[in-house]
Design an enzyme around this catalytic site. Structure first.
Site, PDB file in Angstrom:
ATOM      1  N   LEU A 217       0.849  -1.200   0.000  1.00 20.71           N
ATOM      2  CA  LEU A 217       0.000   0.000   0.000  1.00 20.71           C
ATOM      3  C   LEU A 217       0.878   1.241   0.000  1.00 20.71           C
ATOM      4  O   LEU A 217       0.599   2.232  -0.687  1.00 20.71           O
ATOM      5  CB  LEU A 217      -0.918   0.014   1.230  1.00 20.71           C
ATOM      6  CG  LEU A 217      -1.930  -1.127   1.353  1.00 20.71           C
ATOM      7  CD1 LEU A 217      -2.787  -0.934   2.592  1.00 20.71           C
ATOM      8  CD2 LEU A 217      -2.821  -1.200   0.118  1.00 20.71           C
ATOM      9  N   CYS A 272      -5.556   0.380  -9.323  1.00 20.26           N
ATOM     10  CA  CYS A 272      -4.975   0.231  -7.985  1.00 20.26           C
ATOM     11  C   CYS A 272      -4.648   1.502  -7.204  1.00 20.26           C
ATOM     12  O   CYS A 272      -4.866   1.527  -5.997  1.00 20.26           O
ATOM     13  CB  CYS A 272      -3.736  -0.648  -8.072  1.00 20.26           C
ATOM     14  SG  CYS A 272      -4.199  -2.330  -8.488  1.00 20.26           S
TER      15      CYS A 272
END
Ligand SMILES: NC(=O)C1=CN([C@@H]2O[C@H](COP(=O)(O)OP(=O)(O)OC[C@H]3O[C@@H](n4cnc5c(N)ncnc54)[C@H](O)[C@@H]3O)[C@@H](O)[C@H]2O)C=CC1
Ligand SMILES: O=C(O)[C@H]1O[C@H](OP(=O)(O)OP(=O)(O)OC[C@H]2O[C@@H](n3ccc(=O)[nH]c3=O)[C@H](O)[C@@H]2O)[C@H](O)[C@@H](O)[C@@H]1O
EC number: 1.1.1.22
Length: 476
Positions: A217, A272
């Site tokens: 992340l 994403c």
């Protein structure tokens, strides 16, 4: 060794293909619940466009790489199972619009728990929130049959679409997170052994599971942050006469900063960046870290601003109305060398122009026409899909797309757009003819010489003889 990968998408497909190419001693079966997708993987027209992928698949398919809908058999026979299913942003319930939806990961874990009859190493390849491995572990161990042992690893993927094969072959690093136990270390070693077939051992980084999950992340958040940073400065450039390409070059030459991911654009897209930053924000909110959440939220807000700003600029330049004007959209994918349109900035641009009554002529070399129509008629984009269908025409040739239009809007940086015959294009368009280059790839001086009015990101183009219109520039 036998490997199974659940989820034959943009990540599962290329990753397993490269793994099969580099590990002839391993048999890899890629399974998916979509029989249509598996049929495409077994055909001459693969379900995704990715440079170099066709060749790799042709070399390995039915040798040590298999595509199948028989999920049970693949799971039963595998020693190691990758979970590479989609983890989209939740659209309802708790965390709607922010949290990652783990229902596909959970269903994959439940299938493994139900079917497995021997020890398995289960590898999280999907991008997940920190501590997701704990949930997988919980499901597997709660349904554990006697004598079966599971190890859970985190092995996030860092490939980018359009360069996936090269990214996989020459990965900057492979990240493997595992439990800090003897079994955990052994499982990490087994997965590492697969990658060591082609990745130097020094580039295989092992961490604890939670660091690995968070690093994925974090990497996407950092990359997107750079784009939002340079895009924020592009607005300053347009208002002052600075040129964002020159600023990016000057800033990027500092070796502490580096030159990559400083290309100002119409805004980042892809499946994403937004999803993973929203996921990070949600995690921070849940951890009661509102300042951290607000910090990352700004990266997304800036991207929305950039997409809106570019769309607005088109309308303002076309005399504040695009009603019934034909506008050509060159490029619909979220970046070049992919047919993927997820979160593409082109959707926002088209949506804004359609709302203002424009007629759009769209060309993209790799996006299927049905995909463009699906994207533009999605309930989140329009309330009147029939009107959209009437206002949009998809072309298979760029010259037919631009004919009789008032303006060209370049949304994707496909190489072929650089080499088009712009003199011929200019002659076929309505006058005055405009080009809005959302990717900064065209030769703007030459286009101006031909007669185009040119607008781009992060640079103010003035036509000779026109009065300056930088209303807000202070008098020096
Ligand atoms: N697209 C990209 O470039 C990258 C994606 N990722 C991450 O990788 C994951 C997968 O992404 P994509 O490959 O783009 O998704 P995708 O949507 O292209 O593929 C996912 C596939 O999983 C299948 N699937 C879902 N649940 C299943 C189940 N229970 N059993 C069998 N098949 C199932 C779906 O039918 C679909 O074909 C996501 O978590 C994403 O965030 C990570 C790095 C790069
Ligand atoms: O997790 C993921 O899905 C992947 O997300 C991105 O890969 P991807 O989205 O496929 O493509 P990028 O090359 O990162 O481009 C994303 C968007 O940013 C835009 N971009 C990129 C770079 C830049 O300088 N400027 C810019 O506007 C691109 O045009 C595109 O719209 C990351 O680069 C990968 O490392 C990561 O694995």
């Amino acid at each position: 060794m036998k490997v199974c990968c659940i989820g034959a998408g943009y990540v599962g497909g290329p990753t397993c293909a490269v793994m099969a190419l580099k590990c002839p001693d391993i048999s890899i079966t890629l399974v998916d619940k979509s029989s249509e997708r598996i049929a495409q993987w077994n055909s001459d027209k693969l379900p995704i466009y990715e440079p170099g992928l066709d060749d790799v698949v042709k070399q390995c398919r039915n040798v040590n790489l298999f595509f199948s809908t028989d999920i049970d058999t693949a799971i039963r026979e595998a020693d190691l199972i990758f979970i590479s299913v989609n983890t989209p942003t939740k659209t309802c319930g708790n965390g709607k619009g922010r949290a990652a939806d783990l229902k596909y990961v959970e269903s994959a874990a439940r299938m493994i728990a139900e079917i497995a009859q021997s020890n398995k190493i289960v590898v999280e390849k999907s991008t997940v929130p920190v501590r997701a491995a704990e949930s997988i572990m919980h499901i597997l161990r709660a349904n554990q049959k006697p004598g079966i042992h599971y190890d859970i690893l985190s092995n996030p993927e860092f490939l980018a679409e359009g360069t996936a094969i090269n990214d996989l072959l020459n990965a900057d690093r492979v990240l493997i997170g595992g439990e800090e136990t003897t079994e955990g270390h052994k499982a990490v070693e087994k997965l590492s052994w697969i990658y060591e077939h082609w990745i130097p051992k020094k580039n295989i980084l092992t961490t604890n599971t939670w660091s690995s999950e968070l690093s994925k992340l974090a990497a996407n958040a950092f990359l997107a942050q750079r784009i939002s940073s340079i895009n924020s400065l592009s607005a300053v450039c347009e208002a002052t006469g600075a040129d964002v390409s020159e600023v990016a070059r000057a800033v990027g030459l500092d070796s502490r900063i580096g030159s990559k991911f400083l290309q100002a654009s119409v805004g980042f897209g892809g499946s994403c960046f937004q999803k993973d930053i929203l996921n990070l924000i949600y995690i921070c909110e849940n951890l009661n870290l509102p300042e951290v959440a607000a910090y990352w939220q700004q990266v997304i807000d800036m991207n929305e601003y950039q997409k809106r700003r570019f769309s607005q600029k088109i309308i303002e330049s076309l005399f504040n109305t695009v009603s019934d004007k034909r506008i050509a959209i060159l490029g619909f994918a979220f970046k070049k060398n992919t047919g993927d349109t997820r979160e593409t900035a082109a959707i926002t641009v088209c949506q804004t122009l359609l709302e203002e009554g424009a007629k759009l002529d769209i060309y993209d070399p790799k996006v299927e026409p049905e995909q463009i129509i699906d994207d533009l008629t999605h309930p989140t984009v329009t309330e009147s899909p029939e009107n959209v269908k009437k206002a949009v025409q998809i072309h298979s040739d760029p010259y037919s797309a631009v004919r009789s239009t008032h303006a060209i809007v370049l949304c994707t940086e496909w190489d072929e757009f650089v080499d088009l015959d712009y003199r011929r294009i200019y002659q076929s368009m309505m006058k005055p003819a405009y080009i809005f280059d959302g990717r900064k790839i065209l030769d703007h001086e030459r286009l101006q010489q031909i007669g185009f009015h040119v607008q781009t990101i992060g640079k103010k183009y003035q036509r000779a003889g026109l009065l300056r219109s930088w209303g807000i520039v202070p008098q020096l």
